[in-house]
Motif scaffolding. Sequence first.
Motif, PDB file in Angstrom:
ATOM      1  N   VAL A 176      45.809  38.314  64.882  1.00  0.00           N
ATOM      2  CA  VAL A 176      47.125  38.889  64.599  1.00  0.00           C
ATOM      3  C   VAL A 176      48.169  38.365  65.591  1.00  0.00           C
ATOM      4  O   VAL A 176      49.366  38.548  65.377  1.00  0.00           O
ATOM      5  N   LEU A 177      47.724  37.724  66.682  1.00  0.00           N
ATOM      6  CA  LEU A 177      48.693  37.174  67.637  1.00  0.00           C
ATOM      7  C   LEU A 177      49.543  36.122  66.954  1.00  0.00           C
ATOM      8  O   LEU A 177      49.050  35.344  66.130  1.00  0.00           O
TER       9      LEU A 177
ATOM     10  N   ALA B 254      52.686  38.992  73.362  1.00  0.00           N
ATOM     11  CA  ALA B 254      52.328  39.916  72.278  1.00  0.00           C
ATOM     12  C   ALA B 254      50.925  40.486  72.458  1.00  0.00           C
ATOM     13  O   ALA B 254      50.280  40.894  71.490  1.00  0.00           O
TER      14      ALA B 254
ATOM     15  N   ASP C 227      50.290  43.260  73.729  1.00  0.00           N
ATOM     16  CA  ASP C 227      50.363  44.686  73.432  1.00  0.00           C
ATOM     17  C   ASP C 227      49.982  44.991  71.987  1.00  0.00           C
ATOM     18  O   ASP C 227      49.588  46.118  71.653  1.00  0.00           O
ATOM     19  N   GLN C 228      50.078  43.974  71.102  1.00  0.00           N
ATOM     20  CA  GLN C 228      49.701  44.177  69.704  1.00  0.00           C
ATOM     21  C   GLN C 228      48.194  44.386  69.523  1.00  0.00           C
ATOM     22  O   GLN C 228      47.737  44.898  68.504  1.00  0.00           O
TER      23      GLN C 228
ATOM     24  N   LYS D  95      46.322  47.962  68.753  1.00  0.00           N
ATOM     25  CA  LYS D  95      46.285  48.517  67.401  1.00  0.00           C
ATOM     26  C   LYS D  95      45.973  47.458  66.347  1.00  0.00           C
ATOM     27  O   LYS D  95      46.203  47.668  65.155  1.00  0.00           O
ATOM     28  N   ALA D  96      45.444  46.299  66.784  1.00  0.00           N
ATOM     29  CA  ALA D  96      45.084  45.245  65.828  1.00  0.00           C
ATOM     30  C   ALA D  96      43.942  45.713  64.928  1.00  0.00           C
ATOM     31  O   ALA D  96      43.209  46.659  65.268  1.00  0.00           O
TER      32      ALA D  96
END
Length: 530
Positions: free
Chosen positions: A267-268, A331, A333-334, A337-338
């Motif tokens: 998701v990065l 990113a 921090d994403q 909740k990935a």
Amino acid sequence: MPDKVARIGLLDLLRKLRKSRRRIFSTFITTYSINLSFYENVVLRHLEAAGSRLNVVLADAGELAKAFANESTSPRRAGTDYVLIPTRASGAFHPKIIALFSEEGLSVALGSHNLTEAGLTRNGEISATFGFERQMAPVNVSVPVADYLMECAGELAPGDLRVSQRLATRLRQYARRGSEGDADVAFVSASASGALLLDKAFTGRELANAKRILAMGPYFDDNLAFVRELKRRAPKAELVLAIQPSHTVLKFPARMPAGVRLRDSEVLPFDSPKPFLHAKAIVVETGGQTVVALGSANPSAPAWLADGDRNFEALAVFRGSPAKKIVLALALDQMWKAPEISKQQLKQIELRSRKEAEEESPTPDILIVTGLWQDGFVTAQIGTGFRRIKAVSAQIGGASEAIALEGISVTKGVLRFAASGAGTFTLQTAERTGPVIIVAASVRDLSQTLVSSETARLIDELGRLAGGAAPSEELLNLCDKILLSPGDKSEEPSASLSSNRTARTQDRPSDSEAYTPRGIGIQDKASSTG
């Protein structure tokens, strides 16, 4: 603390060196895996164009043996145009450092990038850079980096302790010319001995008080010992592992401790879809404090814990406001909740990882050692187990030649034979099935890097006028004596060819562009291995 956090392609930074007004005189690159053709034909050309006269590559000895095993991947310029050092570790020689020495100080890149085309251009990598732009690396980074490089390299002129010591002394002197220390960042390394990397990077209190920990990297140890130790030291923390389903190596996921969450790192944000995410990072959040460690270390026991099969590793560790900015800029921090890795995905990861391990080719039976060419002879420490040399061939300046066996000697483990110049030499011995490779640099070429930059420019002109012939040592010393006039003010001794004279430090013109002292970024090009 950095003025900005940006996406950085390391090869692009190296390309810009030739346009920079800051000239470099020496470069050191450490790597695990290596693409020698890419280094010689792309990277080294950029370094030479920027003025570098002493270029050193330190690579894992096992991975280097793989390069020498194939004619198409063997080096062509090692020994003659750069120093190639095979480095052995009980685990793996795994740091990824690019260090550029100039009269102003040191520029450093610390990250996950290997010295391969994929590592510097196409993989998803994280690298922290210091001093590539206006301001040089802070001394609390540049000095320990230089010390670590000298420790790993050993004798740059093997067999000539005097030249080796003077080269190391000069490099350390210029490393001390960096900008003021930066309390927000630290260089952390692991070598053959000393404290564990985990103890160096994070304090016991930071782990004990951690509320969340994110660990990212493509390779885990089979027993997941590092993950278990993190869980033990940080019992109150939510532990998240960011893994890439298509590439992560995780052979025994059933050994994962309870409560660990596996998140999909794809998701990065990347400009290209789904590159091989070779980046390595650990984020520790205690509530009031954030600590980020970026560098070469995978989430594995050999990297962080091992007393036995210990890796050599290198990290940049950030705390405070810079660490929080890095988390947001990359990113990371994403990842909290990935999407979670499903049981089906985990089974596929397990099957692929075990299959890849079974198909992994063994390290070739090739022994690589460094040597020195001096006064028409090559010498190298090959050990006492060799009594009969069956054949010797040389690769000098792109040409191969056979060397007569007459006059070859091995005395107390030191090999000596006549050769027309520096380069790489292949020995076939009665005691080994595989060959012994000697990478021998020229003591004359190494010594010439000790002179001042002004003298170096004069050397180039003298060589051009003399049809490429190298000036004598007496002439080099005379050039230094004339160019370094008694009225010059100096900061440190110059390692000239004869005595400890003083060297002038010139102020360089400032560039018109706005530069930042440091950048951190994820490279985001197409997928490959590195």
